[in-house]
Design a protein around this motif. Structure first.
Motif, PDB file in Angstrom:
ATOM      1  N   ASN A 121      -2.286 -22.053 -14.009  1.00  0.00           N
ATOM      2  CA  ASN A 121      -2.510 -23.419 -13.525  1.00  0.00           C
ATOM      3  C   ASN A 121      -1.248 -24.010 -12.931  1.00  0.00           C
ATOM      4  OD1 ASN A 121      -5.263 -23.960 -14.119  1.00  0.00           O
ATOM      5  ND2 ASN A 121      -4.741 -24.056 -16.279  1.00  0.00           N
ATOM      6  N   TYR A 122      -0.100 -23.462 -13.300  1.00  0.00           N
ATOM      7  CA  TYR A 122       1.177 -24.037 -12.905  1.00  0.00           C
ATOM      8  C   TYR A 122       1.850 -23.285 -11.782  1.00  0.00           C
ATOM      9  CZ  TYR A 122      -0.097 -25.816 -17.420  1.00  0.00           C
ATOM     10  OH  TYR A 122      -0.813 -26.349 -18.463  1.00  0.00           O
ATOM     11  N   ARG A 123       1.554 -22.010 -11.645  1.00  0.00           N
ATOM     12  CA  ARG A 123       2.076 -21.181 -10.558  1.00  0.00           C
ATOM     13  C   ARG A 123       0.924 -20.277 -10.110  1.00  0.00           C
ATOM     14  NH1 ARG A 123       7.877 -20.566 -10.905  1.00  0.00           N
ATOM     15  NH2 ARG A 123       7.686 -19.460  -8.948  1.00  0.00           N
ATOM     16  N   PRO A 124       0.034 -20.768  -9.222  1.00  0.00           N
ATOM     17  CA  PRO A 124      -1.198 -20.040  -8.898  1.00  0.00           C
ATOM     18  C   PRO A 124      -0.980 -18.655  -8.286  1.00  0.00           C
ATOM     19  CG  PRO A 124      -1.027 -22.080  -7.623  1.00  0.00           C
ATOM     20  CD  PRO A 124       0.131 -22.052  -8.555  1.00  0.00           C
ATOM     21  N   ALA A 173      -3.715 -29.328 -26.058  1.00  0.00           N
ATOM     22  CA  ALA A 173      -4.816 -28.735 -25.292  1.00  0.00           C
ATOM     23  C   ALA A 173      -5.372 -29.751 -24.299  1.00  0.00           C
ATOM     24  CB  ALA A 173      -5.904 -28.240 -26.233  1.00  0.00           C
ATOM     25  N   GLY A 174      -5.396 -31.031 -24.696  1.00  0.00           N
ATOM     26  CA  GLY A 174      -5.843 -32.081 -23.779  1.00  0.00           C
ATOM     27  C   GLY A 174      -4.937 -32.196 -22.568  1.00  0.00           C
ATOM     28  N   LEU A 175      -3.624 -32.068 -22.786  1.00  0.00           N
ATOM     29  CA  LEU A 175      -2.676 -32.070 -21.670  1.00  0.00           C
ATOM     30  C   LEU A 175      -2.957 -30.889 -20.742  1.00  0.00           C
ATOM     31  CD1 LEU A 175      -0.121 -32.968 -20.134  1.00  0.00           C
ATOM     32  CD2 LEU A 175       1.215 -31.679 -21.819  1.00  0.00           C
ATOM     33  N   ALA A 176      -3.167 -29.710 -21.322  1.00  0.00           N
ATOM     34  CA  ALA A 176      -3.475 -28.528 -20.508  1.00  0.00           C
ATOM     35  C   ALA A 176      -4.760 -28.741 -19.712  1.00  0.00           C
ATOM     36  CB  ALA A 176      -3.593 -27.291 -21.398  1.00  0.00           C
ATOM     37  N   ALA A 177      -5.755 -29.368 -20.332  1.00  0.00           N
ATOM     38  CA  ALA A 177      -7.012 -29.639 -19.625  1.00  0.00           C
ATOM     39  C   ALA A 177      -6.775 -30.576 -18.446  1.00  0.00           C
ATOM     40  CB  ALA A 177      -8.039 -30.233 -20.586  1.00  0.00           C
ATOM     41  N   ALA A 178      -5.958 -31.604 -18.648  1.00  0.00           N
ATOM     42  CA  ALA A 178      -5.683 -32.572 -17.580  1.00  0.00           C
ATOM     43  C   ALA A 178      -4.962 -31.910 -16.409  1.00  0.00           C
ATOM     44  CB  ALA A 178      -4.854 -33.731 -18.124  1.00  0.00           C
ATOM     45  N   LEU A 179      -4.111 -30.938 -16.707  1.00  0.00           N
ATOM     46  CA  LEU A 179      -3.322 -30.280 -15.662  1.00  0.00           C
ATOM     47  C   LEU A 179      -4.001 -29.044 -15.080  1.00  0.00           C
ATOM     48  CD1 LEU A 179       0.163 -30.576 -17.373  1.00  0.00           C
ATOM     49  CD2 LEU A 179      -0.725 -31.955 -15.477  1.00  0.00           C
ATOM     50  N   ALA A 180      -5.113 -28.636 -15.660  1.00  0.00           N
ATOM     51  CA  ALA A 180      -5.800 -27.415 -15.229  1.00  0.00           C
ATOM     52  C   ALA A 180      -6.318 -27.553 -13.798  1.00  0.00           C
ATOM     53  CB  ALA A 180      -6.954 -27.106 -16.170  1.00  0.00           C
ATOM     54  N   ALA A 181      -6.390 -26.421 -13.131  1.00  0.00           N
ATOM     55  CA  ALA A 181      -6.955 -26.372 -11.787  1.00  0.00           C
ATOM     56  C   ALA A 181      -8.464 -26.625 -11.871  1.00  0.00           C
ATOM     57  CB  ALA A 181      -6.676 -25.007 -11.163  1.00  0.00           C
ATOM     58  N   GLY A 182      -9.016 -27.081 -10.775  1.00  0.00           N
ATOM     59  CA  GLY A 182     -10.461 -27.260 -10.720  1.00  0.00           C
ATOM     60  C   GLY A 182     -10.856 -28.718 -10.648  1.00  0.00           C
ATOM     61  N   GLU A 183     -12.141 -28.902 -10.422  1.00  0.00           N
ATOM     62  CA  GLU A 183     -12.677 -30.249 -10.239  1.00  0.00           C
ATOM     63  C   GLU A 183     -13.520 -30.715 -11.409  1.00  0.00           C
ATOM     64  OE1 GLU A 183     -11.807 -32.171  -7.666  1.00  0.00           O
ATOM     65  OE2 GLU A 183     -10.522 -30.498  -7.076  1.00  0.00           O
ATOM     66  N   GLU A 240       4.091 -34.331 -10.961  1.00  0.00           N
ATOM     67  CA  GLU A 240       5.370 -34.362 -10.233  1.00  0.00           C
ATOM     68  C   GLU A 240       6.404 -33.478 -10.914  1.00  0.00           C
ATOM     69  OE1 GLU A 240       6.227 -38.546 -10.070  1.00  0.00           O
ATOM     70  OE2 GLU A 240       4.869 -38.863  -8.359  1.00  0.00           O
ATOM     71  N   ARG A 241       6.453 -33.533 -12.229  1.00  0.00           N
ATOM     72  CA  ARG A 241       7.391 -32.707 -12.993  1.00  0.00           C
ATOM     73  C   ARG A 241       7.103 -31.213 -12.763  1.00  0.00           C
ATOM     74  NH1 ARG A 241       7.654 -33.568 -19.385  1.00  0.00           N
ATOM     75  NH2 ARG A 241       9.841 -34.120 -19.303  1.00  0.00           N
ATOM     76  N   LEU A 242       5.833 -30.832 -12.806  1.00  0.00           N
ATOM     77  CA  LEU A 242       5.462 -29.431 -12.580  1.00  0.00           C
ATOM     78  C   LEU A 242       5.749 -29.004 -11.142  1.00  0.00           C
ATOM     79  CD1 LEU A 242       2.190 -29.228 -14.646  1.00  0.00           C
ATOM     80  CD2 LEU A 242       4.376 -28.110 -15.149  1.00  0.00           C
ATOM     81  N   ALA A 243       5.551 -29.910 -10.190  1.00  0.00           N
ATOM     82  CA  ALA A 243       5.853 -29.587  -8.793  1.00  0.00           C
ATOM     83  C   ALA A 243       7.348 -29.329  -8.620  1.00  0.00           C
ATOM     84  CB  ALA A 243       5.393 -30.715  -7.874  1.00  0.00           C
ATOM     85  N   ARG A 244       8.187 -30.125  -9.294  1.00  0.00           N
ATOM     86  CA  ARG A 244       9.644 -29.905  -9.222  1.00  0.00           C
ATOM     87  C   ARG A 244      10.017 -28.568  -9.846  1.00  0.00           C
ATOM     88  NH1 ARG A 244       9.803 -35.320 -10.646  1.00  0.00           N
ATOM     89  NH2 ARG A 244      10.320 -34.822 -12.799  1.00  0.00           N
ATOM     90  N   ILE A 245       9.414 -28.256 -10.982  1.00  0.00           N
ATOM     91  CA  ILE A 245       9.699 -26.982 -11.644  1.00  0.00           C
ATOM     92  C   ILE A 245       9.263 -25.825 -10.751  1.00  0.00           C
ATOM     93  CG2 ILE A 245       9.043 -25.506 -13.586  1.00  0.00           C
ATOM     94  CD1 ILE A 245       8.922 -28.102 -15.288  1.00  0.00           C
ATOM     95  N   SER A 246       8.072 -25.925 -10.150  1.00  0.00           N
ATOM     96  CA  SER A 246       7.562 -24.858  -9.276  1.00  0.00           C
ATOM     97  C   SER A 246       8.439 -24.671  -8.045  1.00  0.00           C
ATOM     98  CB  SER A 246       6.130 -25.160  -8.830  1.00  0.00           C
ATOM     99  OG  SER A 246       5.275 -25.087  -9.945  1.00  0.00           O
ATOM    100  N   ALA A 247       9.017 -25.780  -7.538  1.00  0.00           N
ATOM    101  CA  ALA A 247       9.868 -25.702  -6.359  1.00  0.00           C
ATOM    102  C   ALA A 247      11.223 -25.082  -6.680  1.00  0.00           C
ATOM    103  CB  ALA A 247      10.061 -27.096  -5.757  1.00  0.00           C
ATOM    104  N   ASP A 248      11.615 -25.112  -7.936  1.00  0.00           N
ATOM    105  CA  ASP A 248      12.892 -24.539  -8.375  1.00  0.00           C
ATOM    106  C   ASP A 248      12.756 -23.025  -8.444  1.00  0.00           C
ATOM    107  OD1 ASP A 248      15.198 -23.710  -9.612  1.00  0.00           O
ATOM    108  OD2 ASP A 248      14.882 -24.834 -11.462  1.00  0.00           O
ATOM    109  N   SER A 249      13.419 -22.345  -7.562  1.00  0.00           N
ATOM    110  CA  SER A 249      13.277 -20.889  -7.494  1.00  0.00           C
ATOM    111  C   SER A 249      13.755 -20.221  -8.786  1.00  0.00           C
ATOM    112  CB  SER A 249      14.044 -20.328  -6.302  1.00  0.00           C
ATOM    113  OG  SER A 249      15.420 -20.658  -6.423  1.00  0.00           O
ATOM    114  N   GLY A 250      14.551 -20.892  -9.596  1.00  0.00           N
ATOM    115  CA  GLY A 250      15.009 -20.318 -10.841  1.00  0.00           C
ATOM    116  C   GLY A 250      14.015 -20.486 -11.983  1.00  0.00           C
ATOM    117  N   ALA A 251      13.026 -21.379 -11.802  1.00  0.00           N
ATOM    118  CA  ALA A 251      12.043 -21.608 -12.862  1.00  0.00           C
ATOM    119  C   ALA A 251      11.048 -20.458 -12.854  1.00  0.00           C
ATOM    120  CB  ALA A 251      11.327 -22.922 -12.631  1.00  0.00           C
TER     121      ALA A 251
END
Length: 145
Positions: free
Chosen positions: A40-43, A59-69, A130-141
């Motif tokens: 869900n964080y790095r497709p 688990a609720g946080l993971a559900a909120a961040l999960a891919a899908g509609e 936004e936090r996950l997008a920053r982490i994903s953009a960080d090539s070291g993450a």
């Protein structure tokens, strides 16, 4: 504070649970959740493990961040095999396992659905995305897969 860790004959059980998995997938009791799906964080990454937690709000946080509609869902799950601390949020990044997060290469079985957990506000969800997008953009993450 009483520990949820128990020892068991041949080895040590990390946590006695109960365990939860958050997603937007509409699943049924008895379904098995398996490894081999996209993160869900790095497709671009196919995960070698299935992830779960002993904290319903995690688990609720993971559900909120999960891919899908679909709507956010938290399932009560049982591991079908051995599991380990999730290195993405434990000793490699945080001391111990404060999130009580685990992963397994064996499936986890859905045994129920939970409807009572603390849901994120729209502002909190935006902050996490936004936090996950920053982490994903960080090539070291990296996701430890």
């Amino acid at each position: 504070m009483e520990s949820n860790n128990i020892s068991h004959g041949e080895g040590f059980i990390l946590d006695a649970g109960p365990f939860y998995h958050g997603t937007k997938a509409d699943l049924q009791i008895g379904d098995l959740l398996t490894a081999g799906h996209r993160s869900n964080y790095r497709p671009e990454i196919v995960m070698n493990h299935i992830y779960f937690t002993a904290l319903v709000n995690g688990a609720g946080l993971a559900a909120a961040l999960a891919a899908g509609e679909g709507r956010e869902r938290v399932y009560l799950v049982e591991p079908t095999g051995s599991f380990e601390n999730d290195p993405n949020v434990t000793d490699k990044k945080f001391p111990g396992n404060p999130t009580r997060s685990y992963r397994s290469q064996a499936p986890v079985k859905i045994v129920g659905e939970v409807t009572d957990w603390v849901r994120l506000t729209p502002e909190e969800l935006k902050m996490w995305r936004e936090r996950l997008a920053r982490i994903s953009a960080d090539s070291g993450a990296q996701i430890i897969n």
